[in-house]
Scaffold this motif. Structure first.
Motif, PDB file in Angstrom:
ATOM      1  N   GLN A 359      42.959  60.680  28.344  1.00 39.35           N
ATOM      2  CA  GLN A 359      42.485  62.767  28.059  1.00 39.35           C
ATOM      3  C   GLN A 359      41.198  61.751  27.058  1.00 39.35           C
ATOM      4  O   GLN A 359      41.076  60.021  26.740  1.00 39.35           O
ATOM      5  N   TYR A 360      39.979  62.391  27.586  1.00 40.31           N
ATOM      6  CA  TYR A 360      38.457  61.749  27.094  1.00 40.31           C
ATOM      7  C   TYR A 360      37.511  62.904  27.000  1.00 40.31           C
ATOM      8  O   TYR A 360      38.044  64.292  26.701  1.00 40.31           O
ATOM      9  N   GLY A 361      36.967  62.828  25.968  1.00 40.47           N
ATOM     10  CA  GLY A 361      35.825  64.182  25.111  1.00 40.47           C
ATOM     11  C   GLY A 361      34.123  62.669  24.700  1.00 40.47           C
ATOM     12  O   GLY A 361      34.593  60.838  24.721  1.00 40.47           O
ATOM     13  N   THR A 362      33.222  63.461  24.278  1.00 46.26           N
ATOM     14  CA  THR A 362      32.334  62.800  24.113  1.00 46.26           C
ATOM     15  C   THR A 362      32.009  63.193  22.852  1.00 46.26           C
ATOM     16  O   THR A 362      32.156  64.158  21.714  1.00 46.26           O
ATOM     17  N   GLU A 370      40.956  65.676  30.987  1.00 46.80           N
ATOM     18  CA  GLU A 370      42.039  64.731  31.547  1.00 46.80           C
ATOM     19  C   GLU A 370      41.481  64.201  32.965  1.00 46.80           C
ATOM     20  O   GLU A 370      41.109  64.628  33.625  1.00 46.80           O
ATOM     21  N   VAL A 371      43.196  64.043  32.525  1.00 45.55           N
ATOM     22  CA  VAL A 371      43.515  62.492  33.848  1.00 45.55           C
ATOM     23  C   VAL A 371      44.531  61.677  33.863  1.00 45.55           C
ATOM     24  O   VAL A 371      44.701  61.223  33.174  1.00 45.55           O
ATOM     25  N   ILE A 372      45.464  63.174  35.014  1.00 47.29           N
ATOM     26  CA  ILE A 372      46.735  61.969  34.868  1.00 47.29           C
ATOM     27  C   ILE A 372      46.580  61.225  36.507  1.00 47.29           C
ATOM     28  O   ILE A 372      46.039  61.347  37.810  1.00 47.29           O
ATOM     29  N   THR A 373      47.334  60.102  36.049  1.00 43.53           N
ATOM     30  CA  THR A 373      47.651  59.033  36.703  1.00 43.53           C
ATOM     31  C   THR A 373      48.449  59.487  38.134  1.00 43.53           C
ATOM     32  O   THR A 373      49.666  60.687  38.330  1.00 43.53           O
ATOM     33  N   GLN A 404      41.326  58.775  25.071  1.00 43.58           N
ATOM     34  CA  GLN A 404      43.193  58.358  24.357  1.00 43.58           C
ATOM     35  C   GLN A 404      43.780  58.873  25.721  1.00 43.58           C
ATOM     36  O   GLN A 404      44.155  59.121  26.775  1.00 43.58           O
ATOM     37  N   ILE A 405      45.191  57.712  26.039  1.00 41.50           N
ATOM     38  CA  ILE A 405      45.870  57.353  27.116  1.00 41.50           C
ATOM     39  C   ILE A 405      47.249  57.890  26.746  1.00 41.50           C
ATOM     40  O   ILE A 405      48.395  57.162  25.634  1.00 41.50           O
ATOM     41  N   VAL A 419      51.307  57.170  22.365  1.00 44.91           N
ATOM     42  CA  VAL A 419      50.145  57.388  22.638  1.00 44.91           C
ATOM     43  C   VAL A 419      48.874  55.956  22.503  1.00 44.91           C
ATOM     44  O   VAL A 419      49.512  55.735  21.530  1.00 44.91           O
ATOM     45  N   SER A 420      48.078  55.866  23.432  1.00 49.06           N
ATOM     46  CA  SER A 420      47.434  54.655  22.442  1.00 49.06           C
ATOM     47  C   SER A 420      46.590  55.093  21.065  1.00 49.06           C
ATOM     48  O   SER A 420      45.885  56.592  21.067  1.00 49.06           O
TER      49      SER A 420
END
Length: 552
Positions: A359-362, A370-373, A404-405, A419-420
């Motif tokens: 999950q990411y943002g600015t 979000e991107v799922i592996t 965050q992962i 969670v990271s």
């Protein structure tokens, strides 16, 4: 039981009589019934298979038949084919409300084994007329407990579930405001439920009664008062997913249970309200972030209905912020051309972890992207312990990002605690070239004796001169020479007709950057001698340019 019927049943079972001999190790059958009953009243009957010493034979699996000798029309359990004991019965079976009588008098209840006829049991019961006064010595009462609604409750809907316990398999009557509104039946455990609907918006009086088989009241509650008001939503439950302890600086989820379809709701944490989102069936959730400072932090919940009436509970749950436990380690990030590539490991393996989510943002806003592996087995980069994983996120515009992962299970649900910490990633714009040089124009040729002089328009940004090219028959360009001025001299062929196509590019940046396009090609008559010269000069020049580029 009629003799013909008994023989018919025995005949059906004859083929397996020998194999069933071990099931009839019991010495006798015991019949347990009340001492008295009334006509039409349903009572319990219990049948036990006993050993010689009087203990229950828990292995008994015989087939029994129950009859009332003096009342052929009496209701008995399993009148057609009898009842076969199952292993779960453990040699004792209670037939709840399974026995009732059609006439008064002393009745003999008989139970026999259809295969082993020597196994039988009898019991007597005095059957009195229906209704009438309480029988001498009879104590027919039933305990009754109501758990919902509670006395004095305030209800904000027009219906309520009446929930309670009493004698099992009994009829339960519910009265509202002095009128009987319905009946229900208690189950094998004595529990019952009845829904009162279309309740008036006022004070209500409810009474619950337990009835026997002759509609005689054997249990009764006190008057229970409750009111129906146009109040706010009922908050049925609030919880922190994964427990009340949350890691400092980490996100955590709060769940609120209430009626479905509420238009507004929020959770206030550290004096900041955050809207709730309904997931399904009255379940509302919100994601919060724990502060860095350890301690206990109350969480308030507020829900509002369509009429704008709100229900608020202050400090309904307490979040205890503790030191975070690392779930990920050795997290590294490499960036290039709008792509961030992550490599990472788990501190400890997680059994139900299937894949990861980024999950990411600015800026300081929500991590909304979000991107799922793929499954984690497919993104392992090292089989050493601990396993190392790698995944990338691309399409990132130049900016400062927070990542965050999360660990996910097979249903892509987040696993609590996996969670990271936030990972800061900077995506830079592609660097601009050191220089640029315009395309060359005005290429022309003039003959001076045995020489041909090529000239072109000077370009001020060609700080490293000009590259002169020869085009072969296939259309490919080959570098001949780099010259510092806007002219190039070559031999003119007199003995035979040979033609060469020339083109020029400007050069800057230590010979690393050329004009984007070749100049217009110019065909010039040259001879064989110049072709050999071109080859030698081109080889030497190519070697020189290659050396300069390697230095750069």
């Amino acid at each position: 039981m009629p003799v013909s019927k008994r023989f018919a049943v025995i005949a059906i079972l004859m083929g397996c009589a020998c194999s069933l001999e071990t099931a009839f190790a019991a010495d006798s059958l015991e019949v347990i019934i009340p001492e008295s009953a009334r006509v039409g009243e349903a009572v319990d009957i219990t049948v036990r298979a006993l050993e010689t010493d009087g203990s229950v034979d828990v292995d008994y699996e015989g087939n029994i038949y129950i009859s009332v000798l003096e009342d052929p029309n009496a209701t008995v359990p399993f009148v057609e084919d009898g009842y076969t004991f199952a292993p779960a019965d453990q040699g004792e079976k209670v037939f709840s409300k399974g026995l009732s009588f059609t006439q008064e008098g002393t009745m003999t209840v008989s139970v026999i084994d259809l295969i082993a006829e020597e196994l039988e049991g009898v019991a007597s019961i005095e059957v009195l007329p229906a209704g009438g006064e309480q029988m001498p010595g009879e104590i027919e009462t039933a305990e009754l407990s109501i758990s919902n609604p509670t006395n004095g409750a305030v209800i904000n809907t027009d219906s309520v579930d009446v929930i309670g316990t009493t004698k099992r398999n009994s009829r339960v009557q519910i009265s509202l405001n002095g009128e009987v509104v319905g009946t229900t039946q208690s189950d094998e455990n004595g529990a019952f439920l009845y829904t009162l609907e279309d309740l008036p918006e006022a004070n209500n009086v409810m009474r619950v009664r337990v009835l026997d088989g002759d509609d005689v009241v054997i249990g009764e509650s006190e008057d229970m008062l409750f009111s129906v008001e146009d109040a706010g939503p009922v908050i049925q439950g609030v919880s922190i997913v994964g427990g009340d302890e949350v890691s400092a600086g980490r996100p955590f989820d709060v769940e609120v249970l209430s009626e479905p379809g509420l238009p507004r709701g929020s959770v206030t944490f550290m004096d900041t309200p955050t809207p709730l989102s309904e997931q399904e069936g009255g379940l509302y959730t919100v994601r919060l972030v724990a502060p860095e400072e350890l301690g206990e932090y109350p969480i308030d919940v507020s829900l509002e209905n369509d009429l704008g009436i709100a229900t608020t509970q202050i400090g309904v749950v307490i979040a205890t912020v503790v030191e975070p436990t690392a779930a990920f380690e050795s997290v590294r990030v490499e960036t290039e051309d709008g792509r961030a590539t992550f490599t990472f490991s788990l501190v400890e393996d997680v059994e139900n972890l299937v894949r990861f989510k980024f999950q990411y943002g600015t800026g300081t806003g929500e991590l909304s992207e979000e991107v799922i592996t793929l499954d984690r087995e497919q993104i392992v980069t090292s089989d050493e312990t601990p396993l190392e994983y790698a995944w990338y996120v691309d399409g990132l515009e130049p900016d400062e990002y927070r990542f965050q992962i999360y660990g996910l299970d097979a249903e892509n649900a987040e696993i609590s605690g996996v969670v990271s910490d936030e990972i800061l990633v900077s995506i830079a714009a592609n660097a601009a070239p050191e220089c640029s040089v315009q395309n060359i124009t005005g290429l022309s040729a003039d003959r001076e004796g045995d020489m041909v002089v090529l000239t072109w328009d000077a370009a001020s940004d060609a700080t490293d001169g000009y590259n002169v090219y020869r085009r072969d028959g296939s259309g490919s360009y080959h570098l001949i020479e780099n010259v510092s001025d806007n002219r190039y001299t070559t031999h003119f062929s007199r003995d035979r007709i040979e033609y060469t196509d020339f083109a020029v590019k400007g050069v800057c940046g230590d010979w690393n950057i050329e004009s984007a396009d070749f100049s217009s090609a110019l065909r010039v008559q040259t001879g064989p001698a110049s072709i050999v010269l071109f080859a030698l000069v081109a080889f030497a020049l190519a070697y020189f340019v290659l050396r300069m580029r390697r230095r750069a």
